[in-house]
Design an enzyme around this catalytic site. Structure first.
Site, PDB file in Angstrom:
ATOM      1  N   SER A   1       0.847  -1.184   0.000  1.00 23.41           N
ATOM      2  CA  SER A   1       0.000   0.000   0.000  1.00 23.41           C
ATOM      3  C   SER A   1       0.891   1.246   0.000  1.00 23.41           C
ATOM      4  O   SER A   1       1.781   1.362  -0.841  1.00 23.41           O
ATOM      5  CB  SER A   1      -0.946  -0.040   1.201  1.00 23.41           C
ATOM      6  OG  SER A   1      -2.000   0.860   1.055  1.00 23.41           O
TER       7      SER A   1
ATOM      8  N   HIS B   1      -5.795  -6.659  -1.407  1.00 28.75           N
ATOM      9  CA  HIS B   1      -4.776  -5.683  -1.024  1.00 28.75           C
ATOM     10  C   HIS B   1      -3.558  -6.360  -0.396  1.00 28.75           C
ATOM     11  O   HIS B   1      -3.643  -6.950   0.671  1.00 28.75           O
ATOM     12  CB  HIS B   1      -5.406  -4.688  -0.045  1.00 28.75           C
ATOM     13  CG  HIS B   1      -4.722  -3.367   0.017  1.00 28.75           C
ATOM     14  ND1 HIS B   1      -4.379  -2.630  -1.100  1.00 28.75           N
ATOM     15  CD2 HIS B   1      -4.316  -2.616   1.079  1.00 28.75           C
ATOM     16  CE1 HIS B   1      -3.808  -1.507  -0.737  1.00 28.75           C
ATOM     17  NE2 HIS B   1      -3.744  -1.467   0.587  1.00 28.75           N
TER      18      HIS B   1
ATOM     19  N   ASP C   1      -8.370  -5.794  -5.697  1.00 28.51           N
ATOM     20  CA  ASP C   1      -8.010  -4.665  -4.851  1.00 28.51           C
ATOM     21  C   ASP C   1      -8.311  -3.379  -5.608  1.00 28.51           C
ATOM     22  O   ASP C   1      -7.751  -3.149  -6.681  1.00 28.51           O
ATOM     23  CB  ASP C   1      -6.518  -4.737  -4.509  1.00 28.51           C
ATOM     24  CG  ASP C   1      -6.030  -3.540  -3.723  1.00 28.51           C
ATOM     25  OD1 ASP C   1      -6.873  -2.815  -3.160  1.00 28.51           O
ATOM     26  OD2 ASP C   1      -4.802  -3.337  -3.678  1.00 28.51           O
TER      27      ASP C   1
END
Length: 496
Positions: free
Chosen positions: A179, A455, A430
């Site tokens: 991320s 994710h 995601d």
């Protein structure tokens, strides 16, 4: 906000406003309350030693105040390491580093094979790494040193010092991140190629800036995830917003809504209920893992499908809002232990406060919601966003800074000329994947894309229930990292 993205919401909406910054992404990342109430406050038991590194407040000026020292937290595990062996470094995100370490088991899984030293570094101004103290006012004067460039410099200085102290300066360093941490890992490789030989950037939306990707891509992806699970589910959720609005216009609307949503305290705004629902659907799409997990909240395998089963299981004629509430409750109350829901009481169990500042300065990731989405339509309003940032921090966002500092425009052409040794991994379930690198740029800057991945699923610890596609993705990553390290040692020998 691994959030985290690991991703934490900063939601600037005034209670009375009908226009809003939609939850789900970095630049708004709404209600800290949504995530944190579903997470345990107890620290996970981790196989790491906790250390603190004396770090300068400012790496880019030489004013006296720049030399103020704060203690940056990092975690280290040398159980598998041999002197001279590789060092695997996690570039910390917007939160407590223990949280990320406990959800990045991939590094621990592969450390024995490589005889690697593991290091997880906490991002400045998050968790315990607070340069000016946790109780310092959240103003431009105190938060001015919170940005990605300072964080990358922190990592570079800490890594160099660590290698020197270990008398292992020739050890190759590979950086990992998911991320925002994945963005930092990729940027670290580009900015400090003399310190790291390669980067694994998982679910890193480095193209989600400056209108490089369509503004509706994030929410379009979430809608597609739910549509893949059930077309009817999407229709019900889409219709629920009108029902929510209708309830709010009633004389006793808020008390009725509070009762329907089982809130611990009476709601003060319809938008609290709307954000609560939206956040559940957004985060569930992000963490739609193939196995049960407890990252954002305790959830079963493929929770999007489970949500839609709840929606589709209601008898004909049931309220769309009741169905949406029941589905969202899977996210907030999968265990069934909660008697009521806190919707207007922010908490921050993982030290995530600070993203609001980054979102209002450099991390400007504009988003819109199309009429085709299952969410209420929204047109990005930069002027309103700028006004809110001015009102909260007294600063204007710099929407073009990230692409100026790190690039992003024409990335294939640019990185092909000078970049190397980066893995961009993305799972197309995601929603952040739409802002990631999805095609190979060169023979050494590769994109590993899976159809069902969520994710940064690849960074999670392996389990016996992992699907074959996830096992294959991790095997590819290990093979590539092994090639980087082998080539590094070969080049080192040739230099001697």
């Amino acid at each position: 906000m691994y959030a985290c993205l690991c991703l934490v919401f900063l939601f600037f909406t005034s209670i009375a406003e009908a226009t809003y910054y939609p939850p789900g992404g970095f630049h708004h990342l709404s209600s800290l309350r949504q995530i944190k109430k579903s997470s345990s406050k107890s620290k996970p038991e981790l196989p790491f030693e906790t250390r603190y590194f004396p770090q300068n407040l400012d790496h880019f000026s030489f004013k006296p105040e720049s030399y103020k020292v704060f203690h940056q937290k990092y975690l280290i595990n040398g159980s598998f390491w041999r002197k001279g062996g590789p060092i695997f470094v996690y570039t910390g995100n917007e939160g407590d580093i223990d949280w990320f370490a406990s959800n990045t088991g991939f590094m621990s899984d592969i450390a024995p094979k490589f005889k690697a030293l593991l290091v997880f570094i906490e991002h400045r101004f998050y968790g315990e790494s607070t340069p000016l103290g946790k109780k310092s006012p959240k103003t431009a004067e105190t938060l001015g040193y919170l940005n990605s460039q300072q964080a990358l410099a922190d990592y570079a200085i800490l890594i160099r010092s660590l290698k020197q102290n270990l008398s292992s300066e020739a050890s190759p360093v590979v950086v990992f991140g998911g991320s925002y941490g994945g963005m930092l890992a990729a940027w670290f490789r580009l900015k400090y190629p003399h310190i790291t030989i390669g980067a694994l950037a998982s679910s890193a939306p480095i193209l989600h800036f400056d209108n490089i990707v369509p503004l509706t891509s994030f929410y379009d992806a979430i809608s597609q995830d739910f549509k893949d699970a059930s077309v009817n589910c999407v229709k019900v959720i889409k219709r629920s917003w009108e029902e929510l609005e209708a309830v709010s216009t009633m004389k006793t609307g808020l008390p009725e809504l509070s009762k329907k949503f089982r809130t611990c305290k009476g709601l003060q705004s319809i938008y609290s209920a709307r954000d609560w629902l939206m956040s559940a659907f957004v985060y569930t799409a992000m963490v739609n893992y193939a196995t049960a997990a407890n990252f954002m909240a305790p959830l079963p395998a493929y929770p999007v499908e489970q949500m839609c089963k709840i929606v589709d299981g209601f008898p004909r004629g049931s309220s769309n809002l009741d169905r949406a509430f029941a589905a969202a409750s899977l996210y907030y109350n999968y265990s069934g232990s909660k008697k009521c829901f806190e919707m207007e009481q922010p908490t921050d169990d993982h030290g995530l406060d600070g993203w609001g500042w980054q979102a209002c300065t450099e991390m400007v990731m504009p988003m819109s919601i199309s009429n085709q989405s299952m969410f209420p339509p929204y047109d990005n309003d930069y002027e309103a966003f700028q006004d809110q940032c001015m009102g909260r921090y007294g600063v204007k966002p710099r929407p073009h800074w990230i692409t100026t500092e790190f690039g992003g425009k024409r990335i294939e052409t640019v990185l092909k000329r000078f970049g190397s040794n980066i893995i961009f991994s993305n799972g197309m379930q995601d929603p952040w994947s739409r802002g990631g690198v999805l095609k190979n740029i060169s023979s050494s800057i590769v994109a590993l894309v899976t159809k069902k991945g969520a994710h940064h699923a690849d960074l999670r610890a392996a389990t016996k229930d992992d699907p074959e596609w996830l096992k294959e993705q991790r095997m590819q990553e290990v093979t590539i990292i092994e090639q980087w390290i082998t080539q590094y040692y070969k080049d080192l020998r040739e230099e001697e």
